[in-house]
Design an enzyme around this catalytic site. Structure first.
Site, PDB file in Angstrom:
ATOM      1  N   CYS A   1       0.774  -1.192  -0.062  1.00 37.35           N
ATOM      2  CA  CYS A   1      -0.035   0.018  -0.057  1.00 37.35           C
ATOM      3  C   CYS A   1       0.954   1.255  -0.020  1.00 37.35           C
ATOM      4  CB  CYS A   1      -0.916  -0.123   1.317  1.00 37.35           C
ATOM      5  SG  CYS A   1      -0.257  -0.104   2.857  1.00 37.35           S
TER       6      CYS A   1
ATOM      7  N   ASN B   1       2.462   1.447   4.335  1.00 45.94           N
ATOM      8  CA  ASN B   1       2.698   0.094   5.175  1.00 45.94           C
ATOM      9  C   ASN B   1       2.395   0.400   6.539  1.00 45.94           C
ATOM     10  OD1 ASN B   1       5.542  -1.987   5.295  1.00 45.94           O
ATOM     11  ND2 ASN B   1       3.356  -2.428   5.071  1.00 45.94           N
TER      12      ASN B   1
ATOM     13  N   CYS C   1      -1.468   0.764   7.445  1.00 39.80           N
ATOM     14  CA  CYS C   1      -2.898   0.434   7.641  1.00 39.80           C
ATOM     15  C   CYS C   1      -3.248  -0.945   6.895  1.00 39.80           C
ATOM     16  CB  CYS C   1      -3.967   1.713   7.181  1.00 39.80           C
ATOM     17  SG  CYS C   1      -3.373   3.066   7.995  1.00 39.80           S
ATOM     18  N   ARG C   2      -3.528  -0.362   5.275  1.00 39.84           N
ATOM     19  CA  ARG C   2      -3.913  -1.824   4.667  1.00 39.84           C
ATOM     20  C   ARG C   2      -3.063  -2.800   4.399  1.00 39.84           C
ATOM     21  NH1 ARG C   2      -5.248   2.357  -0.200  1.00 39.84           N
ATOM     22  NH2 ARG C   2      -3.332   2.969   0.578  1.00 39.84           N
ATOM     23  N   SER C   3      -1.652  -2.762   4.028  1.00 42.91           N
ATOM     24  CA  SER C   3      -0.918  -3.983   3.557  1.00 42.91           C
ATOM     25  C   SER C   3      -0.473  -4.586   4.851  1.00 42.91           C
ATOM     26  CB  SER C   3       0.367  -3.638   2.712  1.00 42.91           C
ATOM     27  OG  SER C   3       1.285  -2.679   3.358  1.00 42.91           O
TER      28      SER C   3
ATOM     29  N   ASP D   1      -8.309   3.725   1.308  1.00 38.20           N
ATOM     30  CA  ASP D   1      -7.258   4.278   2.142  1.00 38.20           C
ATOM     31  C   ASP D   1      -8.013   4.698   3.323  1.00 38.20           C
ATOM     32  OD1 ASP D   1      -5.307   5.346   3.703  1.00 38.20           O
ATOM     33  OD2 ASP D   1      -4.429   6.601   2.032  1.00 38.20           O
TER      34      ASP D   1
HETATM   35  P1  4NP Z   1      -1.672   2.731   4.002  1.00 40.26           P
HETATM   36  O1  4NP Z   1      -2.516   4.166   4.699  1.00 40.26           O
HETATM   37  O2  4NP Z   1      -1.191   3.208   2.632  1.00 40.26           O
HETATM   38  O3  4NP Z   1      -2.847   1.838   3.953  1.00 40.26           O
HETATM   39  O4  4NP Z   1      -0.568   2.420   5.065  1.00 40.26           O
HETATM   40  C1  4NP Z   1      -1.744   5.496   5.053  1.00 40.26           C
HETATM   41  C2  4NP Z   1      -0.572   5.558   5.686  1.00 40.26           C
HETATM   42  C3  4NP Z   1      -0.258   6.732   5.974  1.00 40.26           C
HETATM   43  C4  4NP Z   1      -0.253   7.841   4.817  1.00 40.26           C
HETATM   44  C5  4NP Z   1      -1.417   7.499   3.854  1.00 40.26           C
HETATM   45  C6  4NP Z   1      -1.918   6.321   3.847  1.00 40.26           C
HETATM   46  N1  4NP Z   1       0.316   8.920   5.172  1.00 40.26           N
HETATM   47  O5  4NP Z   1      -0.118   9.850   4.445  1.00 40.26           O
HETATM   48  O6  4NP Z   1       1.130   9.177   6.034  1.00 40.26           O
END
Ligand code: 4NP
Length: 171
Positions: free
Chosen positions: A16, A19, A21-23, A133
């Site tokens: 993702c 790294n 939240c989702r992955s 997201d």
């Molecule tokens: P992820 O979510 O891609 O599912 O881990 C996010 C985590 C952090 C951010 C964006 C999305 N960020 O902007 O820091």
């Protein structure tokens, strides 16, 4: 290891943006799914982000809480995807179209691009094209991501158990 995906043990890298939240949640759900299927030692599972902002961090506390409520313990520490991951993993599974595009740019060859798959292509209950997201969302959004991940991880398991399900080319 079978980086070209020609039939040996599968190795899965979930990707993702951050790294956190989702992955890492996909990694935790997939670990549970393969454990329950009795094939823990057969499948390699990891996750990574396309961005570098959260390197070394545990998953977001909101995701850890939502995952823990379903029995998933997320212990992964964030890392950024590297070109070497295309040698280490037979399948690279991206959460949204932006991740797909960024991972494709990193791919060292056209055949490597064919091993990048969209996570939602494995879903059977959710007719969607991206895992949303949840970073700027609510607890409900984190829970919804887990619903999607549980759906897609079952689809991935079916592909592992029945190679005839595997599709050729981008998913
Ligand atoms: P992820 O979510 O891609 O599912 O881990 C996010 C985590 C952090 C951010 C964006 C999305 N960020 O902007 O820091």
């Amino acid at each position: 290891m079978d980086p070209q995906g020609k039939g040996a043990a599968p190795s899965l890298l979930f990707v993702c943006l951050g790294n956190i939240c989702r992955s890492p949640a996909a990694e935790g759900v997939m670990r549970s799914v393969v454990d329950n299927a009795g094939i823990t030692d057969y499948v390699q599972i990891d996750s990574a982000g396309t961005g570098d902002w959260h390197i070394g961090h545990l998953a977001d506390p909101r995701m850890r809480k939502a995952a823990s409520a379903r029995g998933y313990d997320l212990v992964h520490k964030a890392r950024q995807i590297q070109v070497q991951d295309f040698e280490r993993f037979s399948l690279i599974i991206t959460m949204d179209q932006s991740n797909y595009k960024n991972v494709s740019k990193l791919a060292p060859s056209e055949s490597a691009v064919l091993r990048i798959k969209s996570f939602t292509s494995y879903c059977t209950r959710h007719k969607i094209s991206e895992v949303p997201d949840p970073y700027y969302g609510s607890a409900k959004d984190f829970d919804h991501v887990l619903d999607i991940l549980e759906d897609g991880c079952q689809g991935i398991l079916q592909d592992i158990l029945n190679p005839l399900n595997k599709q050729i080319g981008p998913k």
